[in-house]
Design a protein around this motif. Structure first.
Motif, PDB file in Angstrom:
ATOM      1  N   LEU A   1       0.837  -1.198   0.000  1.00 59.29           N
ATOM      2  CA  LEU A   1       0.000   0.000   0.000  1.00 59.29           C
ATOM      3  C   LEU A   1       0.876   1.253   0.000  1.00 59.29           C
ATOM      4  CD1 LEU A   1      -2.730  -0.926   2.657  1.00 59.29           C
ATOM      5  CD2 LEU A   1      -2.931  -1.043   0.165  1.00 59.29           C
ATOM      6  N   THR A   2       0.415   2.301  -0.637  1.00 52.60           N
ATOM      7  CA  THR A   2       1.137   3.561  -0.620  1.00 52.60           C
ATOM      8  C   THR A   2       0.200   4.698  -1.014  1.00 52.60           C
ATOM      9  OG1 THR A   2       3.134   4.701  -1.410  1.00 52.60           O
ATOM     10  CG2 THR A   2       1.888   3.471  -3.046  1.00 52.60           C
ATOM     11  N   PRO A   3       0.397   5.874  -0.461  1.00 51.30           N
ATOM     12  CA  PRO A   3      -0.378   7.027  -0.934  1.00 51.30           C
ATOM     13  C   PRO A   3       0.176   7.529  -2.259  1.00 51.30           C
ATOM     14  CG  PRO A   3       1.142   7.697   0.798  1.00 51.30           C
ATOM     15  CD  PRO A   3       1.239   6.205   0.697  1.00 51.30           C
ATOM     16  N   GLY A   4      -0.707   7.892  -3.158  1.00 48.54           N
ATOM     17  CA  GLY A   4      -0.286   8.517  -4.410  1.00 48.54           C
ATOM     18  C   GLY A   4       0.545   7.646  -5.313  1.00 48.54           C
ATOM     19  N   GLY A   5       0.335   6.340  -5.258  1.00 52.01           N
ATOM     20  CA  GLY A   5       1.099   5.441  -6.115  1.00 52.01           C
ATOM     21  C   GLY A   5       0.624   5.496  -7.559  1.00 52.01           C
ATOM     22  N   PRO A   6       1.385   4.864  -8.478  1.00 52.53           N
ATOM     23  CA  PRO A   6       0.960   4.839  -9.876  1.00 52.53           C
ATOM     24  C   PRO A   6      -0.339   4.059 -10.030  1.00 52.53           C
ATOM     25  CG  PRO A   6       2.777   3.318  -9.522  1.00 52.53           C
ATOM     26  CD  PRO A   6       2.626   4.101  -8.256  1.00 52.53           C
ATOM     27  N   ASN A   7      -1.181   4.493 -10.923  1.00 52.78           N
ATOM     28  CA  ASN A   7      -2.476   3.827 -11.118  1.00 52.78           C
ATOM     29  C   ASN A   7      -2.376   2.578 -11.974  1.00 52.78           C
ATOM     30  OD1 ASN A   7      -4.003   5.675  -9.611  1.00 52.78           O
ATOM     31  ND2 ASN A   7      -4.139   7.096 -11.336  1.00 52.78           N
ATOM     32  N   GLN A   8      -1.219   2.365 -12.568  1.00 59.74           N
ATOM     33  CA  GLN A   8      -1.025   1.204 -13.435  1.00 59.74           C
ATOM     34  C   GLN A   8       0.177   0.400 -12.941  1.00 59.74           C
ATOM     35  OE1 GLN A   8      -2.675   0.365 -16.448  1.00 59.74           O
ATOM     36  NE2 GLN A   8      -4.191   1.990 -16.211  1.00 59.74           N
ATOM     37  N   PRO A   9       0.195  -0.900 -13.155  1.00 62.03           N
ATOM     38  CA  PRO A   9       1.355  -1.716 -12.785  1.00 62.03           C
ATOM     39  C   PRO A   9       2.607  -1.255 -13.527  1.00 62.03           C
ATOM     40  CG  PRO A   9      -0.521  -3.105 -13.332  1.00 62.03           C
ATOM     41  CD  PRO A   9      -0.888  -1.714 -13.730  1.00 62.03           C
ATOM     42  N   THR A  10       3.738  -1.408 -12.875  1.00 57.28           N
ATOM     43  CA  THR A  10       4.997  -0.985 -13.454  1.00 57.28           C
ATOM     44  C   THR A  10       5.896  -2.190 -13.710  1.00 57.28           C
ATOM     45  OG1 THR A  10       5.922  -0.666 -11.236  1.00 57.28           O
ATOM     46  CG2 THR A  10       4.934   1.260 -12.297  1.00 57.28           C
ATOM     47  N   GLY A  11       6.897  -2.005 -14.557  1.00 58.76           N
ATOM     48  CA  GLY A  11       7.923  -3.014 -14.762  1.00 58.76           C
ATOM     49  C   GLY A  11       7.408  -4.309 -15.356  1.00 58.76           C
ATOM     50  N   GLU A  12       8.118  -5.382 -15.035  1.00 57.09           N
ATOM     51  CA  GLU A  12       7.819  -6.688 -15.621  1.00 57.09           C
ATOM     52  C   GLU A  12       6.453  -7.220 -15.199  1.00 57.09           C
ATOM     53  OE1 GLU A  12      10.748  -9.744 -15.629  1.00 57.09           O
ATOM     54  OE2 GLU A  12      12.427  -8.340 -15.858  1.00 57.09           O
ATOM     55  N   VAL A  13       6.034  -6.907 -13.971  1.00 59.60           N
ATOM     56  CA  VAL A  13       4.721  -7.399 -13.553  1.00 59.60           C
ATOM     57  C   VAL A  13       3.619  -6.744 -14.377  1.00 59.60           C
ATOM     58  CG1 VAL A  13       4.194  -5.736 -11.693  1.00 59.60           C
ATOM     59  CG2 VAL A  13       3.367  -8.091 -11.538  1.00 59.60           C
ATOM     60  N   GLY A  14       3.827  -5.502 -14.774  1.00 58.17           N
ATOM     61  CA  GLY A  14       2.853  -4.838 -15.639  1.00 58.17           C
ATOM     62  C   GLY A  14       2.739  -5.532 -16.986  1.00 58.17           C
TER      63      GLY A  14
END
Length: 205
Positions: A90-103
């Motif tokens: 969990l994090t405030p203000g994180g990216p709305n889309q998956p990042t990196g290889e998992v994305g």
């Protein structure tokens, strides 16, 4: 001396507002999670062969635990592991889309992030009663959405979770009452996809 301890949250208790409210975070982390840690330590106290075992080792080998404490370790060790992972992703203000290889893996598996979101949300809403929804990965990078009852988790079935959502009522009832789908939708605003990607890469390593 306690074997396991409750780590502080990686953010302020009000940091996830308006998606997860401060009062819920204070109760969820400071009371519910603390209770799981305390009861896990009580369960393994005096059991010499379990001293020094990691949480993962305990949960991946439940059948080898003394029968008298197996259920307590399953419920409270599971509760400790599940919540520890939950706070991490969990994090405030994180990216709305998956990042990196998992994305990339999510797009390959589900066709789009929106399709994944729909499938994950359906699993979280479908979980009857208390439990968790998970995204798991294997060593080949293959993804799967699963859900488990109570404080069970994919480790108990030999699977590695990289994302988890608590759908016990204590996780959302103060703000969302019986509207679990609204809580599930809000969850996607506070996911730390960078951490999820790190966990994905660790599984594949």
């Amino acid at each position: 001396m306690a074997t396991f301890k409750l780590e502080p949250l990686p953010f302020a208790t009000d940091a996830l507002e308006p998606y997860i409210d401060q009062q819920t975070m204070e109760i969820h982390h400071g009371r519910h999670h603390q209770t799981y840690v305390d009861k896990l330590n009580e369960a393994i106290e005096g059991v010499d062969e379990l001293q020094g075992k990691s949480l993962e080792e305990l949960l991946q080998n439940l059948d080898n635990l003394p029968e008298a404490i197996r259920t307590a370790v399953r419920n409270n060790g599971g509760g400790h592991y599940n919540h520890r992972l939950f706070w991490e992703i969990l994090t405030p203000g994180g990216p709305n889309q998956p990042t990196g290889e998992v994305g990339e893996a999510i797009k390959e598996k589900y066709g789009s992030f929106e399709a994944f979101q729909k499938a994950f949300s359906a699993a979280a809403v479908a979980r009857f009663g208390s439990g968790w929804a998970w995204l798991v990965a294997d060593e080949s990078g293959e993804l799967e959405i699963v859900h488990t009852p109570n404080q069970d988790n994919p480790l108990m079935e030999g699977k590695q979770p990289i994302l988890g959502l608590d759908v016990w009522e204590h996780a959302y009832y103060l703000k969302y009452q019986n509207k679990r789908p609204d809580y599930v939708a809000a969850f996607f605003h506070v996911i730390n996809w960078d951490v999820v990607n790190e966990k994905y890469l660790q599984v594949k390593a």
